[in-house]
Design an enzyme around this catalytic site. Sequence first.
Site, mmCIF file in Angstrom:
data_model
loop_
_atom_site.group_PDB
_atom_site.id
_atom_site.type_symbol
_atom_site.label_atom_id
_atom_site.label_comp_id
_atom_site.label_asym_id
_atom_site.label_seq_id
_atom_site.Cartn_x
_atom_site.Cartn_y
_atom_site.Cartn_z
ATOM 1 N N GLY A 10 -22.182 -84.175 118.357
ATOM 2 C CA GLY A 10 -20.913 -83.152 117.769
ATOM 3 C C GLY A 10 -19.749 -83.835 118.104
ATOM 4 O O GLY A 10 -18.848 -82.804 117.945
ATOM 5 N N TRP A 43 -17.701 -85.880 116.311
ATOM 6 C CA TRP A 43 -16.982 -85.904 115.213
ATOM 7 C C TRP A 43 -16.497 -84.450 114.828
ATOM 8 O O TRP A 43 -15.346 -84.112 114.627
ATOM 9 C CB TRP A 43 -17.660 -86.724 114.153
ATOM 10 C CG TRP A 43 -17.522 -88.133 114.031
ATOM 11 C CD1 TRP A 43 -17.184 -88.862 115.297
ATOM 12 C CD2 TRP A 43 -17.509 -88.932 112.972
ATOM 13 N NE1 TRP A 43 -17.382 -89.964 114.807
ATOM 14 C CE2 TRP A 43 -17.581 -90.191 113.406
ATOM 15 C CE3 TRP A 43 -17.861 -88.765 111.565
ATOM 16 C CZ2 TRP A 43 -17.590 -91.373 112.712
ATOM 17 C CZ3 TRP A 43 -17.836 -89.977 110.716
ATOM 18 C CH2 TRP A 43 -17.722 -91.422 111.286
ATOM 19 N N ASP A 74 -27.716 -82.295 111.264
ATOM 20 C CA ASP A 74 -28.311 -83.338 111.894
ATOM 21 C C ASP A 74 -29.764 -83.123 111.925
ATOM 22 O O ASP A 74 -30.216 -81.882 112.112
ATOM 23 C CB ASP A 74 -27.743 -83.673 113.380
ATOM 24 C CG ASP A 74 -28.003 -84.977 113.769
ATOM 25 O OD1 ASP A 74 -27.016 -85.923 113.895
ATOM 26 O OD2 ASP A 74 -29.051 -85.552 114.244
ATOM 27 N N ASP A 123 -33.146 -82.807 108.141
ATOM 28 C CA ASP A 123 -33.315 -84.157 107.682
ATOM 29 C C ASP A 123 -32.103 -84.160 106.233
ATOM 30 O O ASP A 123 -32.451 -83.495 105.404
ATOM 31 C CB ASP A 123 -34.429 -84.594 107.002
ATOM 32 C CG ASP A 123 -34.515 -86.189 106.546
ATOM 33 O OD1 ASP A 123 -33.403 -86.540 106.192
ATOM 34 O OD2 ASP A 123 -35.562 -86.769 106.629
ATOM 35 N N ASP A 176 -22.054 -90.268 109.673
ATOM 36 C CA ASP A 176 -22.111 -91.173 110.878
ATOM 37 C C ASP A 176 -23.533 -91.360 111.200
ATOM 38 O O ASP A 176 -23.643 -91.839 112.034
ATOM 39 C CB ASP A 176 -21.391 -90.698 112.068
ATOM 40 C CG ASP A 176 -20.902 -91.468 113.252
ATOM 41 O OD1 ASP A 176 -20.967 -93.092 112.932
ATOM 42 O OD2 ASP A 176 -20.940 -91.160 114.367
ATOM 43 N N LYS A 180 -20.769 -94.612 107.831
ATOM 44 C CA LYS A 180 -21.055 -95.819 108.744
ATOM 45 C C LYS A 180 -22.087 -96.703 107.973
ATOM 46 O O LYS A 180 -23.023 -96.063 107.129
ATOM 47 C CB LYS A 180 -21.666 -95.262 109.855
ATOM 48 C CG LYS A 180 -22.149 -96.442 110.804
ATOM 49 C CD LYS A 180 -22.116 -95.944 112.266
ATOM 50 C CE LYS A 180 -23.358 -95.161 112.728
ATOM 51 N NZ LYS A 180 -22.906 -94.876 113.797
HETATM 52 N N1 SAM Z 1 -20.839 -88.728 114.886
HETATM 53 C C1 SAM Z 1 -21.706 -88.224 115.895
HETATM 54 C C2 SAM Z 1 -20.814 -87.610 117.364
HETATM 55 O O1 SAM Z 1 -19.599 -87.874 117.262
HETATM 56 O O2 SAM Z 1 -21.441 -86.966 118.049
HETATM 57 C C3 SAM Z 1 -22.787 -89.160 116.515
HETATM 58 C C4 SAM Z 1 -23.684 -89.588 115.410
HETATM 59 S S1 SAM Z 1 -25.087 -90.604 115.817
HETATM 60 C C5 SAM Z 1 -24.083 -92.130 115.801
HETATM 61 C C6 SAM Z 1 -26.051 -90.645 114.568
HETATM 62 C C7 SAM Z 1 -26.699 -89.443 113.977
HETATM 63 O O3 SAM Z 1 -27.453 -89.527 112.893
HETATM 64 C C8 SAM Z 1 -27.985 -89.126 115.012
HETATM 65 O O4 SAM Z 1 -27.718 -87.836 115.544
HETATM 66 C C9 SAM Z 1 -29.144 -88.881 114.103
HETATM 67 O O5 SAM Z 1 -30.063 -87.986 114.619
HETATM 68 C C10 SAM Z 1 -28.548 -88.826 113.002
HETATM 69 N N2 SAM Z 1 -29.226 -88.985 111.616
HETATM 70 C C11 SAM Z 1 -30.035 -90.051 111.396
HETATM 71 N N3 SAM Z 1 -30.893 -89.790 110.024
HETATM 72 C C12 SAM Z 1 -30.614 -88.602 109.746
HETATM 73 C C13 SAM Z 1 -31.031 -87.844 108.704
HETATM 74 N N4 SAM Z 1 -31.765 -88.313 107.850
HETATM 75 N N5 SAM Z 1 -30.474 -86.589 108.661
HETATM 76 C C14 SAM Z 1 -29.731 -86.008 109.575
HETATM 77 N N6 SAM Z 1 -29.351 -86.703 110.515
HETATM 78 C C15 SAM Z 1 -29.740 -87.906 110.754
#
Ligand code: SAM
Length: 191
Positions: free
Chosen positions: A34, A36, A65, A81, A106, A146
């Site tokens: 969380g 961002w 997420d 998802d 992200d 990203k």
């Molecule tokens: N921006 C976030 C923060 O500041 O807290 C960090 C994000 S982290 C680098 C990447 C996130 O992408 C993970 O929590 C992961 O669960 C999520 N993610 C990856 N594939 C996903 C999908 N298909 N649907 C939803 N979330 C996904």
Amino acid sequence: NYRARSAFKLLELDQKYNFIKPGSVFIDCGAAPGGWSQVISRKLLDIPTEETNTNLNSNLIIAVDLLPIEPIPGVNVLQGDFTNISTQQKIKELLKGRDADVVVSDMAPNFSGQHFIDHVKSMELCESSLNFAEQVLRSGGTFLCKFLMGESDYEFRNNLKTKFDRVRHEKPQAVHRKSTEGYFMCLGYKK
Ligand code: SAM
């Protein structure tokens, strides 16, 4: 005091592009834990009381997420998802017919350790967020995602260039120097 160090990447990008503005509709994909969303929430909610309340009321922040996200003031959290149509449908329901000003992603795949595989999966997440952004962004809107650098990122970038006035490859200072991760900052959606 952010939940994730990644918050500093968004702060840096906002300092450069100033795209987090009160009164906006924001969609934060891959938002857990969380960081961002905290940055967005604080900037949208922290406006002087003299300013009109219309701004306050028109803010809408949606965070999605796979993982749960602890509550953040002013943020609508969805667990699911993002690449599933049903999750995207839920986001659209929360929009109540409004267009989004900004879509940020992200999202990152679970790293396999094999760079090529991770790159391909990352580009799939980019495609998915772009595809959704095209459905909900207002004309002139902003898209940030990203990606893991690799052999097909230029194709994605070329695609972005046909859809936005400005597309920049950014690597914020807060990203580890050796990391192959980058961001595409896209301004001026051509609806
Ligand atoms: N921006 C976030 C923060 O500041 O807290 C960090 C994000 S982290 C680098 C990447 C996130 O992408 C993970 O929590 C992961 O669960 C999520 N993610 C990856 N594939 C996903 C999908 N298909 N649907 C939803 N979330 C996904």
